[in-house]
Every structure is written in C-alpha cells, then in structure tokens.
Design a protein around this motif. Structure first.
Motif, PDB file in Angstrom:
ATOM      1  N   ALA A 217       0.867  -1.098   0.160  1.00 57.24           N
ATOM      2  CA  ALA A 217      -0.452   0.049  -0.185  1.00 57.24           C
ATOM      3  C   ALA A 217       0.937   1.152  -0.088  1.00 57.24           C
ATOM      4  CB  ALA A 217      -0.790  -0.292   1.572  1.00 57.24           C
ATOM      5  N   VAL A 218       2.200   1.038   0.480  1.00 55.92           N
ATOM      6  CA  VAL A 218       3.133   2.414   0.707  1.00 55.92           C
ATOM      7  C   VAL A 218       4.663   1.857   0.054  1.00 55.92           C
ATOM      8  CG1 VAL A 218       1.509   3.372   2.743  1.00 55.92           C
ATOM      9  CG2 VAL A 218       3.334   1.827   2.507  1.00 55.92           C
ATOM     10  N   THR A 219       5.330   2.434  -0.313  1.00 53.35           N
ATOM     11  CA  THR A 219       7.110   2.123  -0.571  1.00 53.35           C
ATOM     12  C   THR A 219       7.499   2.004   0.263  1.00 53.35           C
ATOM     13  OG1 THR A 219       7.014   4.180  -1.427  1.00 53.35           O
ATOM     14  CG2 THR A 219       6.222   3.150  -3.435  1.00 53.35           C
ATOM     15  N   HIS A 220       7.500   2.896   1.181  1.00 52.56           N
ATOM     16  CA  HIS A 220       8.207   2.270   2.224  1.00 52.56           C
ATOM     17  C   HIS A 220       7.928   3.337   3.801  1.00 52.56           C
ATOM     18  CE1 HIS A 220       8.485   7.244   1.478  1.00 52.56           C
ATOM     19  NE2 HIS A 220       8.643   7.506   2.916  1.00 52.56           N
ATOM     20  N   ASN A 221       8.452   3.093   5.011  1.00 47.69           N
ATOM     21  CA  ASN A 221       8.459   3.480   6.046  1.00 47.69           C
ATOM     22  C   ASN A 221       8.473   4.295   6.203  1.00 47.69           C
ATOM     23  OD1 ASN A 221       7.097   3.394   8.924  1.00 47.69           O
ATOM     24  ND2 ASN A 221       7.858   1.262   9.231  1.00 47.69           N
ATOM     25  N   PRO A 222       8.001   5.660   6.647  1.00 53.82           N
ATOM     26  CA  PRO A 222       8.349   6.990   7.185  1.00 53.82           C
ATOM     27  C   PRO A 222       8.474   7.312   8.717  1.00 53.82           C
ATOM     28  CG  PRO A 222       6.039   6.876   6.439  1.00 53.82           C
ATOM     29  CD  PRO A 222       6.644   5.537   6.467  1.00 53.82           C
ATOM     30  N   VAL A 223       8.590   6.184   9.267  1.00 48.76           N
ATOM     31  CA  VAL A 223       8.813   6.264  10.488  1.00 48.76           C
ATOM     32  C   VAL A 223      10.360   5.864  10.519  1.00 48.76           C
ATOM     33  CG1 VAL A 223       8.499   5.429  13.478  1.00 48.76           C
ATOM     34  CG2 VAL A 223       6.626   5.412  11.168  1.00 48.76           C
ATOM     35  N   LYS A 224      11.190   4.685   9.916  1.00 46.97           N
ATOM     36  CA  LYS A 224      12.141   4.582   9.861  1.00 46.97           C
ATOM     37  C   LYS A 224      13.291   5.016   9.524  1.00 46.97           C
ATOM     38  CE  LYS A 224      11.658  -0.059   8.418  1.00 46.97           C
ATOM     39  NZ  LYS A 224      11.985  -1.305   8.011  1.00 46.97           N
ATOM     40  N   GLY A 225      14.099   5.781  10.083  1.00 53.39           N
ATOM     41  CA  GLY A 225      14.910   7.261  10.337  1.00 53.39           C
ATOM     42  C   GLY A 225      14.929   7.791  11.331  1.00 53.39           C
ATOM     43  N   VAL A 226      13.879   7.822  11.311  1.00 54.38           N
ATOM     44  CA  VAL A 226      13.325   9.135  12.421  1.00 54.38           C
ATOM     45  C   VAL A 226      14.389   8.712  14.202  1.00 54.38           C
ATOM     46  CG1 VAL A 226      11.129   9.909  13.918  1.00 54.38           C
ATOM     47  CG2 VAL A 226      11.125   9.249  11.581  1.00 54.38           C
ATOM     48  N   LYS A 227      14.382   9.979  14.846  1.00 52.77           N
ATOM     49  CA  LYS A 227      15.514   9.538  15.884  1.00 52.77           C
ATOM     50  C   LYS A 227      14.423   9.086  17.112  1.00 52.77           C
ATOM     51  CE  LYS A 227      20.090  11.448  14.112  1.00 52.77           C
ATOM     52  NZ  LYS A 227      21.225  12.982  14.894  1.00 52.77           N
ATOM     53  N   ARG A 228      14.814   9.106  17.115  1.00 51.44           N
ATOM     54  CA  ARG A 228      13.706   8.522  19.117  1.00 51.44           C
ATOM     55  C   ARG A 228      14.439   8.480  19.953  1.00 51.44           C
ATOM     56  NH1 ARG A 228      10.452   3.142  17.073  1.00 51.44           N
ATOM     57  NH2 ARG A 228      10.445   3.264  15.261  1.00 51.44           N
ATOM     58  N   PRO A 229      13.702   9.226  21.425  1.00 54.38           N
ATOM     59  CA  PRO A 229      14.543   9.529  22.774  1.00 54.38           C
ATOM     60  C   PRO A 229      15.411   8.380  23.130  1.00 54.38           C
ATOM     61  CG  PRO A 229      11.800  10.298  22.604  1.00 54.38           C
ATOM     62  CD  PRO A 229      12.455   9.520  21.198  1.00 54.38           C
ATOM     63  N   LYS A 230      16.239   8.828  23.682  1.00 55.40           N
ATOM     64  CA  LYS A 230      17.275   7.565  24.568  1.00 55.40           C
ATOM     65  C   LYS A 230      16.832   6.961  25.375  1.00 55.40           C
ATOM     66  CE  LYS A 230      21.531   9.798  22.933  1.00 55.40           C
ATOM     67  NZ  LYS A 230      23.003  11.006  23.665  1.00 55.40           N
ATOM     68  N   ASN A 231      16.692   5.909  25.512  1.00 53.18           N
ATOM     69  CA  ASN A 231      16.473   4.687  26.780  1.00 53.18           C
ATOM     70  C   ASN A 231      17.062   5.451  28.199  1.00 53.18           C
ATOM     71  OD1 ASN A 231      14.586   2.423  25.257  1.00 53.18           O
ATOM     72  ND2 ASN A 231      17.075   1.810  24.406  1.00 53.18           N
ATOM     73  N   ASP A 232      15.134   5.538  28.383  1.00 55.90           N
ATOM     74  CA  ASP A 232      15.942   6.200  29.840  1.00 55.90           C
ATOM     75  C   ASP A 232      16.741   4.751  31.169  1.00 55.90           C
ATOM     76  OD1 ASP A 232      15.164   8.741  29.404  1.00 55.90           O
ATOM     77  OD2 ASP A 232      13.102   8.120  29.603  1.00 55.90           O
ATOM     78  N   SER A 233      16.908   5.055  31.530  1.00 50.52           N
ATOM     79  CA  SER A 233      17.531   4.079  32.887  1.00 50.52           C
ATOM     80  C   SER A 233      16.226   3.607  33.464  1.00 50.52           C
ATOM     81  CB  SER A 233      18.489   4.364  34.035  1.00 50.52           C
ATOM     82  OG  SER A 233      18.242   3.189  34.487  1.00 50.52           O
ATOM     83  N   LEU A 234      15.223   2.882  33.075  1.00 52.48           N
ATOM     84  CA  LEU A 234      14.306   1.657  33.907  1.00 52.48           C
ATOM     85  C   LEU A 234      14.234   1.479  35.527  1.00 52.48           C
ATOM     86  CD1 LEU A 234      12.776   0.264  30.405  1.00 52.48           C
ATOM     87  CD2 LEU A 234      12.717   2.448  31.184  1.00 52.48           C
ATOM     88  N   GLU A 235      16.107   1.462  36.111  1.00 56.52           N
ATOM     89  CA  GLU A 235      15.651   0.950  36.988  1.00 56.52           C
ATOM     90  C   GLU A 235      15.053   1.685  37.933  1.00 56.52           C
ATOM     91  OE1 GLU A 235      19.730   0.562  39.295  1.00 56.52           O
ATOM     92  OE2 GLU A 235      19.618  -0.766  37.024  1.00 56.52           O
ATOM     93  N   GLY A 236      14.284   1.214  38.725  1.00 53.45           N
ATOM     94  CA  GLY A 236      13.930   1.871  40.074  1.00 53.45           C
ATOM     95  C   GLY A 236      12.738   2.710  39.510  1.00 53.45           C
ATOM     96  N   ARG A 237      11.792   2.102  38.361  1.00 51.40           N
ATOM     97  CA  ARG A 237      11.035   2.930  37.768  1.00 51.40           C
ATOM     98  C   ARG A 237       9.734   2.346  37.814  1.00 51.40           C
ATOM     99  NH1 ARG A 237       9.849   5.099  31.531  1.00 51.40           N
ATOM    100  NH2 ARG A 237      12.170   6.079  32.363  1.00 51.40           N
ATOM    101  N   THR A 238       8.983   0.793  37.963  1.00 51.44           N
ATOM    102  CA  THR A 238       8.893  -0.190  38.658  1.00 51.44           C
ATOM    103  C   THR A 238       9.721  -0.381  40.327  1.00 51.44           C
ATOM    104  OG1 THR A 238       7.218  -0.655  36.798  1.00 51.44           O
ATOM    105  CG2 THR A 238       6.909  -1.376  39.216  1.00 51.44           C
ATOM    106  N   PRO A 239       8.380   0.401  41.691  1.00 52.41           N
ATOM    107  CA  PRO A 239       9.659  -0.057  42.689  1.00 52.41           C
ATOM    108  C   PRO A 239       9.450  -1.142  42.835  1.00 52.41           C
ATOM    109  CG  PRO A 239       7.114   1.098  43.266  1.00 52.41           C
ATOM    110  CD  PRO A 239       8.537   1.749  41.682  1.00 52.41           C
ATOM    111  N   ALA A 240      10.335  -2.119  43.409  1.00 46.30           N
ATOM    112  CA  ALA A 240      10.383  -3.391  44.200  1.00 46.30           C
ATOM    113  C   ALA A 240       9.948  -3.045  45.333  1.00 46.30           C
ATOM    114  CB  ALA A 240      11.009  -4.271  43.310  1.00 46.30           C
TER     115      ALA A 240
END
Length: 320
Positions: free
Chosen positions: A110-133
């Motif tokens: 339906a399309v020739t390419h994926n326009p999302v590819k190549g779009v820079k995404r925010p860096k991974n935050d450290s997930l440590e501690g986000r869900t408290p244990a």
C-alpha cells in the motif's frame, strides 16, 4: 441423465457471507486490517491511542490518507510530543505503534516505504527503579495483610501470593482458569500462563501459593469448574458470577492493601519484586527471562540490581 454439479455454484449456494458482505470485506483498507489483527487488548488499546494522537495532529480522517504521510510529518509529530512533555518511553512507544502500521502497509504494497524509519527516537532512560520493587519485609507484610478467613480474605491472599511468587502480569493472572492451576509436569504442579502475543508458558507452582489457592477454592466452591475463571470478583463477600476478576480489580486490590501498610504501589511492582528477589538469590537470568515471559533478555536485566550492591563492588575484592 443428471448433469454434474458445478462446485463453484454449490459453494456459492452454501455461502455464509452475502455477496454484499463479501465485496465489503474485500474492500477493507489494509490500515483497518492491521488494527483488526491486534488481538492483545492492552496492545490494541495502547496502539489505538497512539494512532488517534497522530491522526489528530495531522488531521487524517480517512484510512487511505496514511499513504501520503512522509517522514517530515512523523518528525513534526515527535517534536510536538516533546513539546507536550511526553516522556521518552511514551514517545518511543507511540513511534513504534506508527512504525508497526507502516510495516504492515509496506507488506501489503500500500506504501513504498516506512516513513517512521530513520526518525530519531529519545534515548532509553534507565528503567531501573521506575517500577519499585518491595523489600523482603514489605513483601511478607503484604502477604499477611488480608486477615481473617472470609471468602474475600482467602481470595486476596491467594491473588497476592500468586503475583509475588510467580511474577505474573495482571492480565495473565486474570486469564487463569481452574484447569490452568491443576497442571502437572514431571510430577510437579505448574501454572499454565497465557502470556503476551498468545504465548503460553508453564510456571512451577510455589507450595505457599498453591496452599492458599486450594483454601480459596474450597470455600468458593468452584474448584470443579475446570473451564471457569480461577479468581472471580466478589460483592459483599459473595461471588458475583463465573467471570474473571478484571486487571483493574487486581490493581485496586494491590493498591488498597499496600496503602494500608504505608507504601502505595501498583500490581506491576509485585512482578518487579518477584523478579528482583529471584535474581538477588542467584537465579539464572536466562531462566528468569523465560519465567517472566520476556522476548528480550535486556528487559529482564532491568530487574537485576546485583551490579549495584555495595557488597559486590571490586572495592571489597582488593586484598594487599
């Protein structure tokens, strides 16, 4: 002499779809097909929110308008999400949802390419501690929080133990049937868990949780209903039917008991607690990955805090 039957005509006569319905389905846009193929309710809800947000931003109203989307549109949307102070995780997830849609459109030509590819995404935050244990003492207090021998108490103790000893997601716990609780593998009781993406895994049943579930079923009286939900909602300490307790019901249950104890948490914290506790007690991380139902071991490492323990520092390995 009877003429041979035309097989196409026979099939047409027996069709379940009307001609109108057949043509209507053949005209379903691939954008709609993609969404219909999302079978996991949580994924479907999250992806729907992401695509709706993109459509609102770009003004898209018809499915086929996605076919003229360019990378510039996607970048502008990403920057707008940043301006709206969405966190990095949310932005990455929304871009992933849009990328999934365009991957499907590419597959359907339906399309020739994926326009999302190549779009820079925010860096991974450290997930440590986000869900408290929880600490061990807090986990023990939570297991003991439901007091008494009422049906609600026995059910809640069994639910908390099932979460804390098996690291299940809320949705996985809600899907458990009575039969899923009665599996045996090599003579050891197991839970049959229906995980994300339709994947099934078998988790050894912890004796403490097993005993509490038995107590609950004995009083609840639905232990013989193999196809029925294991954990069911209650009203005034009485079962309200055969349907399963909802993920929202589990969340409220955990939040209520933890708040009473002075540490308000959500149900996912019990999954984090179980994973962290297993790793702290030297469980093999690959086994924990399988236990949790993670597709990627990097997700499992979020719960591995051993590298941050002071006692494991090289400082204490130095010996002159």
């Amino acid at each position: 002499m009877n003429e041979p039957k035309n097989p196409i005509q026979t099939i047409t006569q027996n069709r379940l779809l009307t001609a109108e319905a057949f043509l209507r389905l053949s005209d379903v846009p691939p954008e709609v097909e993609w969404f219909a193929n999302l079978t996991n309710k949580a994924t479907r809800r999250a992806y729907e929110n992401a695509i709706k947000d993109f459509m609102q931003f770009t003004g898209i109203q018809q499915a086929d308008e996605f076919r003229v989307v360019t990378r510039a549109h996607v970048i502008a949307w990403r920057d707008d999400l940043v301006r709206r102070e969405r966190n990095g995780s949310t932005i990455r997830h929304r871009l992933s949802a849009l990328a999934s849609l365009f991957d499907y459109l590419c597959e359907k030509n339906a399309v020739t390419h994926n326009p999302v590819k190549g779009v820079k995404r925010p860096k991974n935050d450290s997930l440590e501690g986000r869900t408290p244990a929880l600490g061990d003492h807090q986990a023990r207090k939570l297991l003991d929080a439901p007091s008494g021998a009422t049906l609600r108490t026995l059910r809640d103790k069994a639910i908390l133990a099932t979460l804390l000893y098996h690291a299940l997601r809320r949705e996985e716990l809600c899907k458990l049937t009575v039969k899923d609780f009665t599996h045996q593998r090599r003579g050891v009781p197991h839970l049959k868990v229906s995980g994300k993406g339709g994947k099934t895994r078998y988790v050894p049943l912890h004796p403490a949780a097993g005993g509490l579930i038995h107590d609950y079923l004995e009083l609840a009286g639905h232990g013989s209903e193999e196809a029925g939900a294991l954990f069911r909602p209650l009203s005034n300490n009485t079962k309200t039917g055969s349907k399963a307790i909802t993920p929202d019901g589990i969340y409220k249950l955990v939040r209520a008991y933890s708040t009473e104890l002075g540490f308000t948490i959500g149900a996912h914290s019990l999954r984090a607690t179980a994973a962290t506790n297993a790793l702290d007690h030297q469980a093999d991380i690959a086994k924990v990955q399988e236990w949790l139902g993670h597709a990627n071991i990097a997700t499992t490492r979020i719960y591995d805090h051993r590298k941050t323990r002071p006692e494991d520092s090289p400082t204490f390995k130095v010996n002159y």
